[in-house]
Motif scaffolding. Structure first.
Motif, short mmCIF file in Angstrom:
data_model
loop_
_atom_site.label_atom_id
_atom_site.label_comp_id
_atom_site.label_asym_id
_atom_site.label_seq_id
_atom_site.Cartn_x
_atom_site.Cartn_y
_atom_site.Cartn_z
N VAL A 2 0.90 -1.32 -0.06
CA VAL A 2 -0.10 0.00 -0.19
C VAL A 2 0.90 1.40 0.03
N PHE A 3 0.73 2.28 -0.76
CA PHE A 3 1.40 3.31 -0.98
C PHE A 3 0.55 4.65 -0.77
N ASP A 4 1.32 5.59 0.01
CA ASP A 4 0.18 6.98 0.30
C ASP A 4 0.47 7.62 -1.20
N THR A 5 -0.15 8.79 -1.18
CA THR A 5 -0.14 9.66 -2.36
C THR A 5 1.16 10.05 -2.95
N THR A 6 1.92 10.59 -1.81
CA THR A 6 3.30 10.86 -2.26
C THR A 6 4.09 9.85 -2.81
N SER A 7 4.04 8.86 -1.99
CA SER A 7 4.88 7.67 -2.60
C SER A 7 4.41 7.06 -4.12
N LEU A 8 3.02 7.13 -4.32
CA LEU A 8 2.76 6.83 -5.68
C LEU A 8 3.14 7.79 -6.54
#
Length: 245
Positions: A2-8
């Protein structure tokens, strides 16, 4: 995973960049992208199948119109030295602890970065050195898909310039196919949906890289020095982070 928005957003930029380098140079997308991906999170076994799917997809597109410009004679000869160590490398990837593989990836990337920064080309003028580089390149490719610079050093001696990039793409296709087949046989969980979702982003870099290929080749030393400096900084930080964790 699972990635947060920044990581994506960062993952998207990384795959855009790797797509550009892969076609711009003809090699090095995994070597340049994997260290960045590992900083965001996840294990090599998570990222490598995703990179593999992209390599298969984009190498197929590149070769579709250029399959006749492949040096099949030398490709077949070199595979005898590359495939066996590749299989050993894949076995090591699946059996060794993630931390050991990550240290290996960062270490080999730092080595590449230093050679690029100081314009020290990996070369050979003897047949036994050629074979050694192919064996080492196959092993590194099997472990982390980052063996391209070692293999390219040999291919540049025997494959003419106009056939080089396409011949390398066929080689990557074969090696990645072996690796992906092994992953599936061993029951490795592959994030197919995430990989396919990233293809349009990587495609932008792929197309730009094709258009910029000639310009990059003409400015090869400057491009590699800049990329090498970035890789040295990132990989040194990643290596330090792993060692101290």
């Amino acid at each position: 995973m699972v990635f947060d928005t920044t990581s994506l957003a960062l993952v998207g930029l990384i795959f855009l960049w790797t797509g550009f380098v892969r076609t711009g140079l003809g090699f090095g997308g995994a070597a340049i992208g994997l260290p960045l991906m590992l900083l965001i999170g996840g294990s090599p076994v998570y990222w490598l199948p995703i990179i593999g799917i992209h390599l298969l997809f984009f190498s197929s597109l590149t070769l579709f119109k250029s399959i006749k410009k492949v040096d099949w004679r030398y490709l077949k000869h070199s595979l005898l030295w590359i495939i066996p160590p590749t299989l050993v490398g894949v076995a090591g990837l699946l059996s060794l602890p993630d931390q050991v593989v990550i240290v290996f990836i960062y270490s080999i990337t730092i080595f590449y970065a230093i050679t690029w920064i100081f314009n020290q080309k990996i070369t050979s003028d003897k047949p036994w050195v050629d074979k050694l580089l192919l064996i080492l390149g196959g092993y590194v490719a099997g472990t982390s898909l980052t063996g391209a610079p070692l293999i390219v050093a040999v291919y540049m001696r025997y494959v003419s310039k106009e056939y080089l990039r396409n011949t390398l793409f066929v080689l990557w296709f074969i090696l990645v196919s072996i690796k992906m087949a092994t992953f599936m046989l061993m029951g490795v969980v592959i994030d197919w949906s995430f990989s396919l979702a990233l293809i349009p982003i990587a495609a932008i870099g792929h197309v730009v890289g094709i258009k910029a290929h000639q310009k990059i080749i003409e400015n090869d030393q400057v491009f590699k020095k800049w990329v090498g400096s970035m890789l040295l900084l990132i990989s040194s930080f990643g290596l330090l982070k792993v060692v101290l964790s």
